[in-house]
Design an enzyme around this catalytic site. Structure first.
Site, PDB file in Angstrom:
ATOM      1  N   HIS A 144     -19.871 -27.382  12.780  1.00  0.00           N
ATOM      2  CA  HIS A 144     -18.933 -27.106  11.694  1.00  0.00           C
ATOM      3  C   HIS A 144     -17.593 -27.797  11.953  1.00  0.00           C
ATOM      4  O   HIS A 144     -16.666 -27.196  12.494  1.00  0.00           O
ATOM      5  CB  HIS A 144     -18.747 -25.587  11.589  1.00  0.00           C
ATOM      6  CG  HIS A 144     -17.849 -25.154  10.480  1.00  0.00           C
ATOM      7  ND1 HIS A 144     -17.593 -25.913   9.359  1.00  0.00           N
ATOM      8  CD2 HIS A 144     -17.115 -23.999  10.323  1.00  0.00           C
ATOM      9  CE1 HIS A 144     -16.753 -25.262   8.566  1.00  0.00           C
ATOM     10  NE2 HIS A 144     -16.448 -24.108   9.134  1.00  0.00           N
TER      11      HIS A 144
ATOM     12  N   CYS B 127     -12.204 -24.706   5.929  1.00  0.00           N
ATOM     13  CA  CYS B 127     -13.659 -24.898   5.985  1.00  0.00           C
ATOM     14  C   CYS B 127     -14.238 -25.302   4.632  1.00  0.00           C
ATOM     15  O   CYS B 127     -15.322 -25.866   4.554  1.00  0.00           O
ATOM     16  CB  CYS B 127     -14.338 -23.627   6.481  1.00  0.00           C
ATOM     17  SG  CYS B 127     -13.560 -22.950   7.940  1.00  0.00           S
TER      18      CYS B 127
END
Lengths: 480, 374
Positions: free
Chosen positions: B320, B81
């Protein structure tokens, strides 16, 4: 137990095993927390492949050193509760320990939970599973780190290395010493000055148990047996674990009889004959899929199981990895009720997830099916090796029968082929002439014959011309 | 270094390959920068190279070369991430005139169980994965410790989600564009890992984002660029309610820029979970420890507040796409500085901050963009 590796000099801590502090070069010791409280809890309601049963709880545990560890459980706790793990109250118990980078600590913990004790003058036979010459990463054999840890635990308990014997025999037709060397276990024996013996060389003791005559490795009758199989899926037996590992305490001819006879009864009898047994199921890597050899794959289970009862471990392994418990496991509990088994270390439900199963009729080749009429593992492995060489070659489906317990009707079925000496002998008894490949045929010829049978339309046959051709190819392969 | 152009795909469930997503984001960035591929001297690309999407494509440097038909240095930092922020940090260190930075992810490609598992691979294998610490669970344990220590409530978490959904509603690139989500829906959403509810969790989506960094002066300077890495497992930290890598990276970035947190006008914060946004307010120095709840309660971080946070909708509602996220934050701040954010426009921005996190507080990149006269 919460474990950290801590520098004795500068107090830096690691969650991974290290031998020296890379900052101050200080020595490292293990810091083990035993006074554990629940510092946090979350109830998880989303499933994932390794955690399919929801909801489950994750505890945030914290010890007296301030070290923390997450722990999955199905049980309910409150923040502030003391966390303890109960020890076995009966012999009907199995402990599980998840390996946190330290095989030794996991085994030690799992043995403590089942109250393992040993006298210093006890003579011990460690029986790993080393069926064939394979590297340790392949998970075909017991992890050498597991054997090393068990020897270390015994030495720490005061047992002299001269009282410890590691013994095993490879599958019939394989060399035990070669297999032991390649597996890495021979090096462990040498490192610890512990003797390794090839069980197939005996001596054996004749034993009759529940009306079944068995030739049992004599050392197994005289020593405390620590049975340490690698836990695997198995295309013939669903799993090969603690009970299957005991079969290689038998003389080769006795093993054959076991597989050819009433296996469930035979293995139940075998499970009763040793004086005392402790079982450590090595699922540090473990195996899944079409195990053990050709299409089995490492499953990275990171788990150790321990019990006084071999069947209890095998049953727990099946339950944890959602495999059907085979009949021979259910028949071998020695009077213990599986419903009353104590699960220690982790609750059973919290461990459960599916692994790839072994399918009994599948071979590595999609067009070649197998029906096992009590063949022995060596024969099945040979067949799988042969069929794996033909992957990619499409043909008309054939059904291979192995073992000797098939009927005339089966042998006369559509595109049936016999494989192995037992099957060939049964064909002679039944006076049936169908295509057959025996065990004495050289591997390269076995592959060529199987290729011919697979690609022949109608009734699969091996002609004299095929035999000549295969001999020529075999000779050519040697020249080339 | 300066930002000369940015681009991004819409974040969503599109079927385009990683290559196509990269190309689309790159084209927009080149157009925005008024450059073409001949001008690019080096490329930094970040992708998790997930297994579950079926692409089976590990050598992303080579893919980029084939896609862009460029024989230039291409490197591939990946920090799940935090991959986008890491890529940007690495690019900022390189000595090339024009550098293309791209983040891409095609994660939304199988059922949620498989995606959950894929993302869980960013957790520690033996301590976390084997104990069922899927990412919501990791963050739930942190959120619980934080709430117990500082008295924040699930209502505070809901306010974060609500704010970010309101912003995403107005962002055409966001997954939740024109999709209304009410506070009641958020509060009633199912508990995923207590105390976190479904609407406390960010959305896994597909997408790519690109930025072109240049040595030529533009109107946006990268005034601060910092990357710090802390331990993989949150439970290892002495204080689980503060992520030290953010504190270190933020302080370093402020120092580079010669400013303090008080100078920041807009921030894109890594709200993988609503609790992370609250903790980040404190770790980034927007308020004192334990006071994040006040910021969200009094509207301080709303789009019309004193310090708007996640005007794009954040990971929560924009979406995301793992390694693309960090660069999409740069996209948002750049557009805001350029007064190109339409309904979401925040006036008079001089400093914008982007915080991108890989794992649960492990790998943190903080970038400060400064509006300068070109």
């Amino acid at each position: 137990m919460i474990l950290r590796w801590i520098c004795e000099k500068c107090n830096k801590k690691w969650i991974y095993p290290v031998e020296k502090c890379a900052y101050c070069k200080g020595d490292i010791k293990k810091q083990i927390g035993t006074k554990i409280k629940v510092a946090g809890i979350t109830k998880v309601s989303i499933s994932s492949p390794m955690h399919p049963i929801i909801p489950y709880n994750i505890l945030l545990l914290q010890d007296e050193h301030g070290n923390r560890l997450p722990k999955k459980t199905m049980k309910e706790y409150k923040i502030g509760d003391t966390y303890t793990e109960e020890r076995a109250k009966t012999g009907n118990a199995v402990s599980t320990a998840k390996i946190k980078y330290d095989v030794y600590e996991a085994i030690k913990h799992s043995l403590e939970l089942i109250n393992f004790k040993v006298n210093k003058d006890e003579k011990i036979l460690i029986k790993p599973s080393i069926t064939t010459a394979a590297y340790s990463y392949q998970a075909v054999n017991t992890n050498p780190k597991t054997i090393d840890a068990i020897i270390k635990i015994l030495l720490e308990l005061g047992v002299p290395n001269t009282n410890i014997l590691v013994a095993e025999q490879a599958l019939i037709g394989s060399d035990a010493t070669d297999a032991c060397s390649k597996s890495g276990i021979m090096d462990i024996c040498k490192k610890n000055n512990v003797q390794f013996s090839d069980i197939s060389k005996g001596p054996f003791t004749d034993v009759e148990q529940d009306g079944i005559k068995l030739k049992v490795y004599s050392e197994a009758m005289n020593r405390l047996v620590i049975n340490v199989p690698v836990m695997k899926t198995n295309f013939q037996l669903t799993i090969s674990g603690c009970l299957e590992n005991l079969t290689r305490l038998l003389a080769p001819e006795s093993q054959r009889k076991l597989y050819q006879g009433d296996f469930d009864r035979g293995i139940a009898a075998l499970s009763k004959i040793t004086r005392k047994i402790i079982n450590v199921g090595d699922a540090s890597i473990g195996m899944q899929a079409q195990g053990p050899l050709t299409l089995g794959e490492p499953a990275f289970m990171s788990l150790m199981l321990a019990s006084e009862n071999a069947a209890i471990i095998d049953k727990a392994f099946c339950d944890i990895f959602m495999l059907p418990a085979p009949g021979y496991v259910l028949a071998s509990s020695n009077g213990l009720s599986f419903d009353k088994t104590e699960y220690l270390g982790n609750d059973l439900e919290s461990l459960k997830y599916s692994i790839k199963r072994a399918e009994p009729n599948e071979t590595p080749h999609t067009d070649i099916k197998v029906i096992d009429f009590k063949g022995c593992p060596a024969c099945l492995n040979m067949l799988n090796n042969v069929t794996s060489k033909l992957i990619g070659l499409r043909g008309e489906q054939i059904t291979v029968i192995i073992g000797s317990h098939f009927s005339e009707e089966t042998a006369r079925g559509n595109r049936v082929v016999a494989f192995g000496d037992c099957a060939a002998k049964q064909l002679e008894n039944l006076k049936i002439d169908i295509a057959k490949i025996d065990e004495k045929t050289e591997p390269i010829e076995q592959v060529l014959f199987m290729q011919k049978l697979l690609t022949t339309k109608g009734i699969p046959k091996i002609t004299n011309v095929d035999k000549v051709k295969s001999k020529m190819k075999k000779l050519l392969s040697k020249v080339m | 270094m300066y930002i000369s152009g940015v681009g991004m795909t819409k974040f969503g469930s599109q079927l385009e390959s990683s290559q196509e997503l990269i190309y689309e984001a790159t084209m927009e960035a080149l157009t925005d920068a008024n450059k073409n591929l001949d001008d690019i001297d080096a490329v930094v690309v970040s992708s998790s190279e997930t297994e579950c999407n079926g692409e089976r494509q590990r050598l992303f440097t080579g893919v980029m070369s084939s896609m862009l038909r460029k024989k230039v240095p291409i490197i591939n930092p990946t920090a799940v991430c935090g991959g986008g922020g890491s890529a940007l940090w690495a690019a900022n260190k390189l000595d090339y005139k024009n550098i293309l930075v791209v983040g891409v992810e095609r994660i939304l490609s199988k059922n949620s169980m498989k995606i959950t598992d894929e993302i869980m691979m960013a957790a520690e294998r033996m301590y976390e994965q084997t104990e069922g610490l899927v990412f919501p669970a990791q963050n739930a344990l942190v959120a619980q410790q934080y709430m117990m220590k500082y008295g924040a409530t699930t209502d505070d978490l809901a306010l974060v989600a609500f704010k970010n959904h309101q912003n995403a509603y107005k962002n055409p690139k966001a997954r939740f564009y024109k999709k209304e989500v009410t506070l009641k829906q958020i509060r009633k959403s199912p508990v995923v890992a207590s105390p976190l509810r479904l609407f406390d969790c960010s959305l896994s989506v597909n997408g790519a984002a690109a930025a072109i960094l240049t040595k030529e002066k533009t109107d946006i300077e990268i005034a601060g660029s910092s990357l710090y890495v802390d331990r993989i497992a949150t439970f290892e930290s002495a204080d689980m309610t503060s992520w030290e890598a953010t504190v270190l990276a933020a302080n370093d970035a402020y120092k580079q820029a010669g400013i303090t947190a008080n100078d920041i006008n807009i921030a894109e914060v890594h709200d993988a979970f609503t609790s992370v946004e609250l903790i980040s307010y404190e770790d980034l120095g927007f308020c004192k420890k334990g006071e994040a709840k006040k910021l969200i309660r009094n509207g301080h971080t709303n789009i019309d507040g004193k310090l708007p946070v996640n005007t794009s909708g954040g990971l929560k509602a924009k979406g995301h796409p793992i390694c693309a996220t960090g660069i999409s934050q740069i996209y948002e701040i750049t557009k805001q500085i350029h007064n190109q954010s339409n309904e979401r426009q925040v006036p008079n921005i001089k400093y914008g901050l982007a915080q991108n996190i890989g794992g649960a507080g492990s790998t943190v990149a903080v970038h400060i963009l400064k509006k300068v006269s070109s």
